[in-house]
Each structure stands twice: as C-alpha cells, then as structure tokens.
Enzyme design. Structure first.
Site, PDB file in Angstrom:
ATOM      1  N   ASP A 102     -37.900  40.284  30.967  1.00  0.00           N
ATOM      2  CA  ASP A 102     -37.941  41.062  29.983  1.00  0.00           C
ATOM      3  C   ASP A 102     -36.805  40.617  28.593  1.00  0.00           C
ATOM      4  O   ASP A 102     -35.970  39.751  28.925  1.00  0.00           O
ATOM      5  CB  ASP A 102     -37.651  42.188  30.252  1.00  0.00           C
ATOM      6  CG  ASP A 102     -37.554  43.685  29.517  1.00  0.00           C
ATOM      7  OD1 ASP A 102     -38.822  43.097  28.178  1.00  0.00           O
ATOM      8  OD2 ASP A 102     -36.542  44.597  29.053  1.00  0.00           O
ATOM      9  N   ASP A 154     -35.564  42.647  25.653  1.00  0.00           N
ATOM     10  CA  ASP A 154     -34.558  43.590  24.954  1.00  0.00           C
ATOM     11  C   ASP A 154     -33.963  44.239  26.255  1.00  0.00           C
ATOM     12  O   ASP A 154     -34.252  44.814  26.866  1.00  0.00           O
ATOM     13  CB  ASP A 154     -35.493  44.324  23.772  1.00  0.00           C
ATOM     14  CG  ASP A 154     -36.220  43.805  23.159  1.00  0.00           C
ATOM     15  OD1 ASP A 154     -35.547  42.969  22.160  1.00  0.00           O
ATOM     16  OD2 ASP A 154     -37.010  44.141  22.526  1.00  0.00           O
ATOM     17  N   ASP A 174     -34.411  45.792  32.121  1.00  0.00           N
ATOM     18  CA  ASP A 174     -33.827  47.085  32.656  1.00  0.00           C
ATOM     19  C   ASP A 174     -34.399  48.151  31.908  1.00  0.00           C
ATOM     20  O   ASP A 174     -33.533  49.602  32.636  1.00  0.00           O
ATOM     21  CB  ASP A 174     -32.717  46.907  30.649  1.00  0.00           C
ATOM     22  CG  ASP A 174     -33.706  47.451  29.022  1.00  0.00           C
ATOM     23  OD1 ASP A 174     -33.556  47.542  28.937  1.00  0.00           O
ATOM     24  OD2 ASP A 174     -34.954  46.033  29.331  1.00  0.00           O
TER      25      ASP A 174
END
Length: 228
Positions: A8, A10, A187
């Site tokens: 991922d 961001d 996250d």
C-alpha cells in the site's frame, strides 16, 4: 522462486495521504474553490478512515479538476507537488523496505486506492515499476490524451484490490499459488481483505482497527515512522 511483495502507499510507504495532500495542493494552487473543495476533501478523507468511503464519488471529485488542464500543465504542477510535498516525506526506512524486496528478486507492486495520476510518480520514486491504482479515463482512450475527469475500471479499493491484483497476476500467467510467499504491507483496516489473501500480512504503521485485528490474528506489525 521469486516471492510477491505488495505495498500500500499512503501511511504505509509514505507518512501522509497523497490523495488528501494533492487536494490540499490544488487548493493552494487556486485551481479549485478553496472553501468548498477543502471541506469535501476533508469529508472524504474522514469517510475513508471510517471505512465508509464512496470511492466513485471521491474519484469524480478528485479527477474533475484534471479535465480542465493540459497534460503539460498538470505534469508541471505534479512535479512541484513531488518536490514540495512527497519527496521530503519519504524516509530511508521505507526506501530500504522496498529495496530489500527488489534486491531479493521479488515481484513488487504498489497497490493503492489513490488514483494513478497522483501515484505513478511516487511509485517510480520508490523504484517500483508496477502500480495498481484507480484508473483515470482519457478522452479517446490513449494514455497521453487529456483526462475526462472520470475514473474507469474497477477501483483498487477494499476487495477491488484483490480483483485488480489477480487480474495483473493473470496477465503474467500467474496466480497466488505460484509464489511460495506473498507479502502485503498496509496501514489501513480497509485493506484487511487483501491482507487476508497473502501468506505474510504485515500491518505497517497500522490504524487502531487494523492493529487490533493484527494482534488478534498474530500478524506482524511494522512501525516505519516511529521517531528515532
């Protein structure tokens, strides 16, 4: 046998949200209505964190301004955005994480719900050639054409990340079973579906919901952005 490493973007590889920050950057440039756009940008971001984002509405809101400008102008603005916002936020630990997988010969890919216009130069900065991001429609379908302001295809969001990843693997003649180990770093609790598909899910700088899920299931937790 090479392994598969998915990242991922961001708050995983970079300690910020590139989509939200691009929205703020457009406000700074004066190319969107400052008050209304900033309010909507913040609302969409809150919806994402809450797991209730209308991804299509968000993509349209973020992509509509792009249709008003040439590719040349947009590139100049994005170069400025990379220089002022993104590159100063990239930390050595994140670069080293990606480099470790690349040096091992792993098949690497950034899989993000942020659109490809924003994220392609960021993935390139990390040395990752393959990017799966929300796709941006162009006027006549040619990659170099002007943007229409609308998304296309399956958004790489939540379960859509699985769909898009499996389509990419299929284009290479591969499936999950062709890899002895598959990694996904994220996250966000929005990425639990894809985290559950890989052999090695790594909750990276996880939000509270993902952290609790990772602890319950014995997943590895990685903190890249802790102060040294």
């Amino acid at each position: 046998m090479a392994n598969l490493a998915l990242f991922d973007l961001d708050h995983t590889l970079i300690p910020t949200d590139s989509d939200h920050e691009w929205g703020r950057f457009m406000v700074k440039l004066g190319i969107v209505d400052a008050e209304n756009f900033a309010r909507e940008n913040d609302r969409f971001y809150a919806d994402y964190k809450a797991g209730k984002l209308d991804i299509h509405a968000y993509l349209v809101a973020m992509l509509t301004p792009l249709a008003k400008y040439s590719r040349e102008q947009l590139k100049a603005w994005h170069d400025q955005y990379m220089h002022e916002v993104i590159k100063p936020a990239i930390i050595p630990a994140a670069m080293e994480l990606v480099r470790k997988h690349r040096d091992a010969g792993d098949l690497c890919c950034v899989v993000t719900a942020t659109n490809e216009f924003i994220t392609a130069p960021i993935a390139e900065a990390f040395g990752v050639e393959k990017l799966i991001a929300c796709e941006v429609e162009t006027v006549d379908g040619h990659p170099a054409s002007a943007y229409t302001g609308f998304p296309k295809g399956t958004p790489s969001y939540r379960e859509g990340k699985i769909v898009r990843t499996e389509e990419w693997l299929a284009s290479l003649g591969k499936t999950w079973s062709d890899f002895e180990r598959s990694y996904f770093y994220s996250d966000s609790h929005n990425d639990i579906p894809l985290l559950e598909k890989v052999t090695d899910p790594i909750a990276t700088n996880p939000d509270d919901t993902l952290r609790a899920h990772a602890q319950k299931h014995g997943w590895r937790i990685l903190e890249l952005f802790q102060p040294t």
